[in-house]
Design a protein around this motif. Structure first.
Motif, mmCIF file in Angstrom:
data_model
loop_
_atom_site.group_PDB
_atom_site.id
_atom_site.type_symbol
_atom_site.label_atom_id
_atom_site.label_comp_id
_atom_site.label_asym_id
_atom_site.label_seq_id
_atom_site.Cartn_x
_atom_site.Cartn_y
_atom_site.Cartn_z
ATOM 1 N N LEU A 65 4.406 13.385 3.263
ATOM 2 C CA LEU A 65 4.586 11.972 2.931
ATOM 3 C C LEU A 65 3.249 11.367 2.495
ATOM 4 O O LEU A 65 3.184 10.583 1.539
ATOM 5 N N LYS A 114 2.305 9.649 -1.070
ATOM 6 C CA LYS A 114 1.729 8.302 -1.094
ATOM 7 C C LYS A 114 0.398 8.319 -1.876
ATOM 8 O O LYS A 114 0.112 7.416 -2.657
ATOM 9 N N VAL A 135 -7.287 4.433 1.564
ATOM 10 C CA VAL A 135 -8.100 3.247 1.852
ATOM 11 C C VAL A 135 -9.118 3.054 0.727
ATOM 12 O O VAL A 135 -9.286 1.949 0.193
ATOM 13 N N ASN A 159 -7.512 2.068 -2.676
ATOM 14 C CA ASN A 159 -7.164 0.644 -2.651
ATOM 15 C C ASN A 159 -8.391 -0.226 -2.911
ATOM 16 O O ASN A 159 -8.324 -1.203 -3.675
ATOM 17 N N GLU A 160 -9.488 0.124 -2.259
ATOM 18 C CA GLU A 160 -10.737 -0.626 -2.481
ATOM 19 C C GLU A 160 -11.142 -0.517 -3.946
ATOM 20 O O GLU A 160 -11.567 -1.483 -4.569
ATOM 21 N N ILE A 211 10.399 8.892 -4.337
ATOM 22 C CA ILE A 211 10.943 8.893 -2.968
ATOM 23 C C ILE A 211 10.497 7.633 -2.222
ATOM 24 O O ILE A 211 9.314 7.305 -2.180
ATOM 25 N N ASP A 231 9.461 5.669 0.799
ATOM 26 C CA ASP A 231 8.894 6.087 2.088
ATOM 27 C C ASP A 231 8.294 4.892 2.829
ATOM 28 O O ASP A 231 7.135 4.867 3.172
ATOM 29 N N GLU A 248 8.706 4.003 5.725
ATOM 30 C CA GLU A 248 8.361 4.197 7.124
ATOM 31 C C GLU A 248 6.922 4.668 7.324
ATOM 32 O O GLU A 248 6.451 4.780 8.422
ATOM 33 N N PHE A 249 6.254 4.966 6.230
ATOM 34 C CA PHE A 249 4.913 5.513 6.358
ATOM 35 C C PHE A 249 3.959 4.695 5.508
ATOM 36 O O PHE A 249 3.784 4.953 4.324
ATOM 37 N N SER A 250 3.391 3.695 6.085
ATOM 38 C CA SER A 250 2.505 2.879 5.262
ATOM 39 C C SER A 250 1.074 2.991 5.758
ATOM 40 O O SER A 250 0.825 3.091 6.954
ATOM 41 N N PHE A 251 0.170 3.012 4.838
ATOM 42 C CA PHE A 251 -1.236 3.146 5.188
ATOM 43 C C PHE A 251 -1.909 1.781 5.244
ATOM 44 O O PHE A 251 -1.488 0.847 4.583
ATOM 45 N N THR A 252 -2.961 1.747 6.000
ATOM 46 C CA THR A 252 -3.740 0.524 6.043
ATOM 47 C C THR A 252 -4.547 0.428 4.759
ATOM 48 O O THR A 252 -5.053 1.421 4.273
ATOM 49 N N SER A 253 -4.641 -0.763 4.219
ATOM 50 C CA SER A 253 -5.256 -0.852 2.906
ATOM 51 C C SER A 253 -6.698 -1.320 2.965
ATOM 52 O O SER A 253 -7.475 -1.059 2.086
ATOM 53 N N SER A 254 -7.053 -2.028 4.015
ATOM 54 C CA SER A 254 -8.431 -2.490 4.002
ATOM 55 C C SER A 254 -9.259 -1.658 4.976
ATOM 56 O O SER A 254 -8.765 -1.183 5.996
ATOM 57 N N ALA A 287 -8.417 -0.457 8.828
ATOM 58 C CA ALA A 287 -8.395 0.977 9.098
ATOM 59 C C ALA A 287 -9.376 1.338 10.211
ATOM 60 O O ALA A 287 -9.069 2.161 11.076
#
Lengths: 366, 488
Positions: free
Chosen positions: A17, A21, A214, A217-218, B16, B18, B20-26, B30
């Motif tokens: 996953l 992503k 991360v 995104n930055e 797909i 997804d 349910e799986f999210s990442f931290t963006s800052s 993080a």
């Protein structure tokens, strides 16, 4: 009836996953890098207009153009190479299925994203020598990983990765290895031990992808902002006229600042993404080999770098090491891929890898 | 490149969903989440410690002493059920106190149920009142009652043999069954006997089945209370209700009989033994007496644990920092592995003393041969039961410690990974710390501090690792960049 998933399977699902992503993010990054590339070319053109006639001395500043050009060429090369690989593998069974069918096409934005993600060159390195092989291999490895993530390919697609020993090959191969007979051990305790190692590898990979996301995104935030800033700068410079000598001092400073901005923004294209870098590099190996009294046979170089990347930050005790060594040794497919005979796959290889990693950790601390 | 941007092709299976799986963006978020991840891994590691008992030698010595003390109480104050021929009271001082206590409870219960003590305040009147109030059909108590001669029912054994008089789940079941069907069930000589039309007078109150069931339960319970200190016709101590533990020997026979499995010789022997010690006076009252030293042992051990921790807390905590909740946390004698280990030791020592006493007396009673009855009379079942619970807890904790240790080992390995991620984030937080540098563009528009604004652009280029020779650092760098043509 669906079987309850093991902890390893669940962790590997998370890794897959995370790969998806990250792929998505790389594609998004590619979209913005193409925009900033256009802005950078435009502002360079305006600077050139102000800068009168080109000269020998002046050419050194042209390197910047060259960097960007290389970057673009590389993105295009990744795209072409990809298409060739797909065409070549289309009729070749599993590998073909892994790469050719799972991914209909590699879009140019993705190619640009990949070129940006893996970086073109570290500072001071001749870009021309790096552009091409390194990033293309990275891209192909990336696609191999994608294929694994999509469920196709298995170790066959993984073989492409391992043969390349590319920057990110190590990341995906953990999952590929775990599903290729490594865990078919009779003893429950041994199997649990091996499973734990691969769970840790998967967890580490997820963390690397998280780190990459991360940063991407930055990067995207910066690129979006700087596209705007470059655009405004272009508008302002147009008002300054073309004769530098006639400009007041504050305007001259401003112009100089925009040159620095152009340079800085270019780095957003070529500085590699940290989380996707190889954890253990050729340079690390060279350093290790220069310190070590028992010089490592150069034929083992690729294998040791590969294993060092696979086991980076994975704490192993003696039992783990022995078990891992035995499982590598009896896996014919693996031995074939790394081009080493069962006899030659000595335990000392594992010891060298852990030793080399210890040295790497030590140098990272200092 | 513009047409490039427009291209929209499927790549990397990114279609797909997804969520349910999210990442931290800052980076900031993080960093925080990685730190909390490390924290929780560290907690997993330390949680092993809370599962391990932390007893020192003094703890063990105190717990063992408590066990010895209670063992002595058990030997000399509890002993065995033994009635005095002259007074018909128990020779055991503790049992005698407990007998009196039960009698008082019968008075209380009878009064609660509407008994008028003014007319006659004797125990037998109170019991008669309760027997009438909670009438049941299975109260055949011996001579004169039907079947007593044939089935060996006597006033001294009928509470044991009659299933409805047994304080067990099966006892409750047969009591209600008998009340509904006007029967009477007994266990005698390894057989289950049922008497039909046992007592025509008994009647269940209530119109509906649930009401009758409730009424049956109340009758069973009320009748047990009426019999706990003997029946209305008893003289002196009387035969009480059998102890729940020994009543199970009846249950075993009943269950086997109804499953058509003949009870083994062992079942019959145990049942006979239970009956014989019951006739000696080992009833629910004596069982309660046996629980006294076990209870004292429990209290003393927990108290010792709490007092020691309290003293330690007061000695090591600064007066200004003393708080009631911290103090309670430090000395709370419940739910921790240390006090549980002390209790295992305390109850273990107690059982050891009790078992030794019972064994010695069992041998001495029959001059060298082992007297099982004497042993059973002396054996403190409550103590053995409590010690078994402690042992079970120890085994369970040992298993969970084993599991937690491997989890902790894994967490230690995981920490290395998360720490590596954290250091990656720290690097990113430095590389991308350019917010106040990039805004130099606005500085040019809004202020005259153009030199400072230019310096920011230099710093930005340095942060982005632009080659040294490409960074314009001074006014002359700018001049040379734009005037190269003039210099020619």
């Amino acid at each position: 009836m669906s079987k309850k998933k093991s902890k390893l399977e669940r962790t590997q699902e998370l890794t897959e996953l995370a790969i998806k992503k990250t792929n998505k993010k790389i594609d998004e990054l590619g979209f913005y890098t193409s925009q900033i590339y256009d802005e950078l070319n435009t502002i360079q053109k305006i600077f050139d207009d102000i800068r009168n006639v080109p000269s020998e001395e002046w050419l050194k500043y042209e390197e910047l153009k060259k960097i960007r050009l290389n970057w673009k060429q590389q993105a295009e090369k990744i795209e072409t190479d990809y298409k060739n690989t797909v065409a070549k593998n289309a009729g070749k069974g599993a590998a073909g299925v892994g790469i050719g069918v799972a991914f209909a096409a590699l879009g140019p934005t993705a190619a640009m994203g990949i070129a940006t993600t893996f970086g073109i060159a570290s500072t001071g390195t001749a870009i021309s020598t790096l552009s091409g092989a390194a990033a293309t291999n990275a891209a192909l490895a990336w696609l191999g990983g994608g294929a694994l993530a999509a469920g196709g390919g298995g170790i066959t697609a993984g073989s492409i990765i391992m043969n390349l020993f590319s920057p990110i090959g190590w990341m995906i191969s953990g999952t590929a290895l775990a599903s290729s007979g490594f865990l078919l051990w009779k003893g429950k305790n041994d199997r649990n031990r091996l499973e734990n190692i691969f769970i840790l590898i998967s967890k580490r990979d997820v963390k690397s992808f998280e780190l990459a996301i991360v940063e991407i995104n930055e990067r995207i935030t910066r690129i979006k902002d700087e596209v705007q800033k470059l655009n405004n700068a272009i508008e302002r410079i147009k008002e300054f006229g073309l004769d530098y000598n006639l400009m007041p001092e504050d305007i001259q400073y401003e112009l100089g600042s925009y040159v620095n901005l152009m340079n800085s923004s270019t780095q957003l294209l070529i500085n590699p993404i940290l989380g996707l870098q190889s954890k253990y590099t050729e340079d690390d190996f060279k350093t290790y080999n220069s310190f070590d009294k028992n010089k490592v046979d150069d034929r083992l170089r690729s294998l040791i770098i590969y294993l060092a990347n696979l086991l980076y930050k994975i704490t192993l005790d003696d039992k783990d090491k022995t078990l891992l060594w035995k499982s590598f040794k009896r896996n014919k497919e693996f031995l074939k891929l790394v081009e080493i005979s069962k006899k030659d796959f000595d335990f000392s290889i594992i010891e060298t890898v852990t030793d080399a990693l210890q040295q790497k950790y030590h140098s990272e601390k200092n | 490149m513009s047409q490039v941007v427009e291209t929209n092709k499927l790549i990397f299976g990114m279609d797909i969903g997804d969520n349910e799986f999210s990442f931290t963006s800052s980076i900031e978020t993080a960093l925080i989440s990685a730190e909390s991840e490390i924290q929780s891994l560290k907690e997993t590691i330390t949680s092993v410690e809370s599962l391990r008992p932390n007893c020192d030698k003094l703890d063990y010595a105190l717990a063992a002493s408590s066990g010895v003390l209670c063992g002595i109480i058990d030997i000399f104050l509890v002993g065995k059920p033994n009635k005095s021929q002259k007074t018909d009271k128990m020779n055991s001082p503790a049992a005698d106190v407990v007998d009196r206590w039960f009698e008082k409870r019968i008075f209380d219960f009878a009064k609660l149920c509407g008994w008028d003590s003014k007319k006659d305040d004797s125990l037998s009147t109170a019991i008669t009142f309760l027997e009438e109030k909670f009438e049941i059909p299975y109260d055949q108590r011996g001579a004169g009652d039907s079947g007593s001669d044939i089935f060996g029912l006597t006033p001294s054994n009928h509470h044991f043999k009659s299933l409805g008089h047994n304080p067990t789940l099966l006892g409750l079941f047969f009591s209600i069954l008998d009340q509904f069907t006007n029967q009477s069930h007994f266990v005698s000589g390894g057989d289950v006997i049922s008497l039909q039309n046992a007592d025509g007078k008994s009647k269940l109150n209530g119109k509906s089945v649930p009401a009758k069931l409730f009424s049956g339960f109340v009758n069973w319970f009320g009748h047990l209370i009426s019999d706990v200190s003997g029946s209305s016709s008893s003289k002196g101590r009387g035969m009480g209700i059998p102890s729940p533990f020994w009543s199970w020997t009846n249950d075993l026979i009943v269950i086997k009989r109804y499953l058509n499995i003949p009870p083994s010789q062992f079942d019959s022997i145990i049942n006979e033994l239970a009956l014989s010690i019951y006739t000696e006076g080992f009833d629910i009252r004596f069982q309660a007496t046996q629980a006294i030293p076990v209870f004292i042992n429990e209290i003393i051990t927990r108290f010792m644990y709490a007092i020691r921790r309290l003293i330690k807390y007061l000695a090591t905590t600064d007066k200004t920092e003393i708080s009631a909740s911290d103090m309670w946390k430090a000395c709370e004698p419940f739910s921790n592995a240390t006090v549980k280990r002390m209790l295992t030791v305390g109850h273990g020592v107690f059982c050891m003393i009790d078992l030794s006493d019972a064994t010695i007396r069992a041998f001495s009673k029959s001059s060298g041969a082992f007297n099982m009855k004497e042993f059973a009379l002396r054996l403190n079942i409550a103590g053995v039961g409590r010690f078994t619970i402690s042992l079970y807890g120890e085994v369970k904790r040992a298993v969970s410690i084993g599991k937690a240790v491997s989890e902790a080992q894994f967490a230690r390995r995981e920490i290395a990974i998360v720490e590596n991620y954290l250091s990656g984030l720290s690097i990113l937080s430095k590389i991308y710390d350019d917010e106040n540098l990039v805004d130099f563009v606005d500085d040019f528009k809004n202020s005259d501090m153009y030199v400072q604004a230019f310096q920011k652009s230099v710093k930005l280029a340095e942060l982005r690792k632009v080659s040294d020779n490409k960074i314009l650092r001074t006014k002359s760098d700018i001049d040379s960049y734009f005037r190269e043509g003039d210099r020619q």
